[in-house]
Write an enzyme that holds these catalytic residues in place. Structure first.
Site, mmCIF file in Angstrom:
data_model
loop_
_atom_site.group_PDB
_atom_site.id
_atom_site.type_symbol
_atom_site.label_atom_id
_atom_site.label_comp_id
_atom_site.label_asym_id
_atom_site.label_seq_id
_atom_site.Cartn_x
_atom_site.Cartn_y
_atom_site.Cartn_z
ATOM 1 N N ASN A 1 -4.375 -5.880 -4.274
ATOM 2 C CA ASN A 1 -5.057 -5.565 -3.231
ATOM 3 C C ASN A 1 -4.138 -5.161 -2.101
ATOM 4 O O ASN A 1 -4.574 -4.197 -1.184
ATOM 5 C CB ASN A 1 -5.885 -6.583 -2.828
ATOM 6 C CG ASN A 1 -6.536 -6.094 -1.523
ATOM 7 O OD1 ASN A 1 -7.691 -5.694 -1.155
ATOM 8 N ND2 ASN A 1 -6.048 -6.852 -0.335
ATOM 9 N N SER B 1 -5.076 -10.765 5.446
ATOM 10 C CA SER B 1 -5.822 -10.345 6.291
ATOM 11 C C SER B 1 -6.787 -9.460 5.672
ATOM 12 O O SER B 1 -6.591 -9.276 4.344
ATOM 13 C CB SER B 1 -5.170 -9.562 7.344
ATOM 14 O OG SER B 1 -4.658 -8.301 7.016
ATOM 15 N N ASP C 1 8.020 -8.067 0.456
ATOM 16 C CA ASP C 1 7.409 -6.690 0.733
ATOM 17 C C ASP C 1 7.428 -6.109 -0.758
ATOM 18 O O ASP C 1 8.429 -5.839 -1.435
ATOM 19 C CB ASP C 1 8.871 -6.092 1.398
ATOM 20 C CG ASP C 1 8.355 -4.696 1.907
ATOM 21 O OD1 ASP C 1 7.411 -4.166 1.457
ATOM 22 O OD2 ASP C 1 9.627 -4.066 2.431
ATOM 23 N N ILE D 1 -9.681 -7.646 3.411
ATOM 24 C CA ILE D 1 -10.472 -7.828 2.196
ATOM 25 C C ILE D 1 -9.371 -8.715 1.245
ATOM 26 O O ILE D 1 -9.942 -9.795 0.803
ATOM 27 C CB ILE D 1 -10.458 -6.431 1.327
ATOM 28 C CG1 ILE D 1 -11.493 -5.463 2.189
ATOM 29 C CG2 ILE D 1 -10.984 -6.627 -0.246
ATOM 30 C CD1 ILE D 1 -11.383 -4.108 1.681
ATOM 31 N N THR E 1 -11.407 -4.251 9.117
ATOM 32 C CA THR E 1 -9.896 -4.854 8.933
ATOM 33 C C THR E 1 -8.849 -4.431 9.799
ATOM 34 O O THR E 1 -9.253 -3.368 10.513
ATOM 35 C CB THR E 1 -9.538 -4.791 7.328
ATOM 36 O OG1 THR E 1 -9.066 -3.268 7.369
ATOM 37 C CG2 THR E 1 -10.630 -5.000 6.334
ATOM 38 N N TYR F 1 -2.394 8.972 1.536
ATOM 39 C CA TYR F 1 -3.422 7.703 1.537
ATOM 40 C C TYR F 1 -4.370 7.952 0.468
ATOM 41 O O TYR F 1 -4.873 7.161 -0.481
ATOM 42 C CB TYR F 1 -4.042 7.096 2.906
ATOM 43 C CG TYR F 1 -4.830 6.047 2.602
ATOM 44 C CD1 TYR F 1 -4.459 4.608 2.164
ATOM 45 C CD2 TYR F 1 -6.210 5.955 2.692
ATOM 46 C CE1 TYR F 1 -5.248 3.530 2.078
ATOM 47 C CE2 TYR F 1 -7.087 5.112 2.236
ATOM 48 C CZ TYR F 1 -6.478 3.685 2.097
ATOM 49 O OH TYR F 1 -7.403 2.784 1.916
#
Length: 274
Positions: A88, A15, A61, A17, A188, A153
């Site tokens: 990515n 999904s 994973d 980018i 996204t 993050y």
């Protein structure tokens, strides 16, 4: 006889980018090894085959060591050189650091940082031995911003920017290029999956088109650029602004966008009047 096409590896390809990057590679004549952990990868692989690519889909994973090794085993099994790779895959979690579960924060590090380092370690020696290859690492504009309410993050994306640019310098005489991809907020499933639906950033509708981000990222990769701020004019202006704004202002801006709305306390029902 079919002409042998170059091979690209794309992670996080189910999904967003990553899926758009995989499609861009397919449209430019690449065969693909695509990886994600969710069932939507099968649908992405079917779409990519419809665009003319030979596709190997690896559902793994990447938060685990074995998951990365599973993907690399599929790459090695092709006995083909990897011409390009887009690392990515990424996850995030919103909310206050002191309130979030440690396991959730650790998973951000495992996917965003550890799997990227691990997979780069597996892929780059082959590229160097072949005398050429292109590696794309998806960082973010938030790499330059203290991540209030996305502390781990943002920090993970700061690592990825630094890591990509360090590798670019180390490999400058090898024929291998490394590009740090720096998108802004993009349309996204990321924000929903990060539990950020109740934030200004999550609710913001004016997010960038992932197809545009992927196309500009692919172009930067093919040109061998070390860093690419991509997306809308707004995102590129933000990228320029973050170079000069002090960290305390950037942290305040991140807080404004990412802090969850306070939950309203429900009033107890009124009893009967006496």
């Amino acid at each position: 006889m079919r002409t042998v096409r170059p091979l690209a590896v794309v992670t996080g390809a189910s999904s967003g980018i990553g899926r758009e990057l995989a499609g861009t590679f397919a449209d430019h004549g690449f065969d693909l090894i695509v990886c994600a952990e969710d069932a939507a990868l099968a649908d992405a692989a079917r779409e990519l085959r419809g665009r003319g690519a030979d596709v190997t889909a690896v559902r793994a994973d990447l938060a685990t060591y074995d998951g990365v090794e599973q993907l690399y085993a599929a790459v090695a099994a092709t006995r083909r050189p990897v011409a390009a790779a887009a690392l990515n895959a990424g996850v995030g979690i919103g909310g206050a650091f002191v309130d979030n579960d440690l396991a959730d924060e650790a998973r951000v590090i495992d996917v965003n940082v550890s799997s990227t380092v691990h997979l780069a370690k597996r892929l780059l020696p082959g590229m160097v031995d072949a005398g050429g290859g292109r590696l794309l690492i998806t960082s973010s504009l938030v790499a330059t911003t203290p991540g209030s309410f996305q502390a781990v993050y943002n920090a993970s994306k700061s690592f990825l920017q630094s890591f990509a640019q360090a590798l670019a310098n180390e490999l400058k005489d090898t024929g291998v290029t490394v590009t740090a991809l720096m998108p802004g907020a993009t349309r996204t499933p990321f924000f929903h999956r990060a539990g950020m639906d109740d934030t200004r950033l999550g609710r913001m509708t004016a997010k960038d088109d992932p197809a545009r981000v992927a196309e500009e990222g692919f172009e930067a990769l093919m040109r061998g650029r070390h860093k690419a701020v991509v997306g809308s004019v707004r995102s590129k202006a933000l990228g320029a602004a973050t170079k000069v704004l002090p960290d305390r202002l950037k942290a305040a801006g991140q807080r404004f966008l990412s802090e969850p709305r306070p939950r309203r306390r429900r009033r107890p029902p009124r009893g009967p009047r006496r």
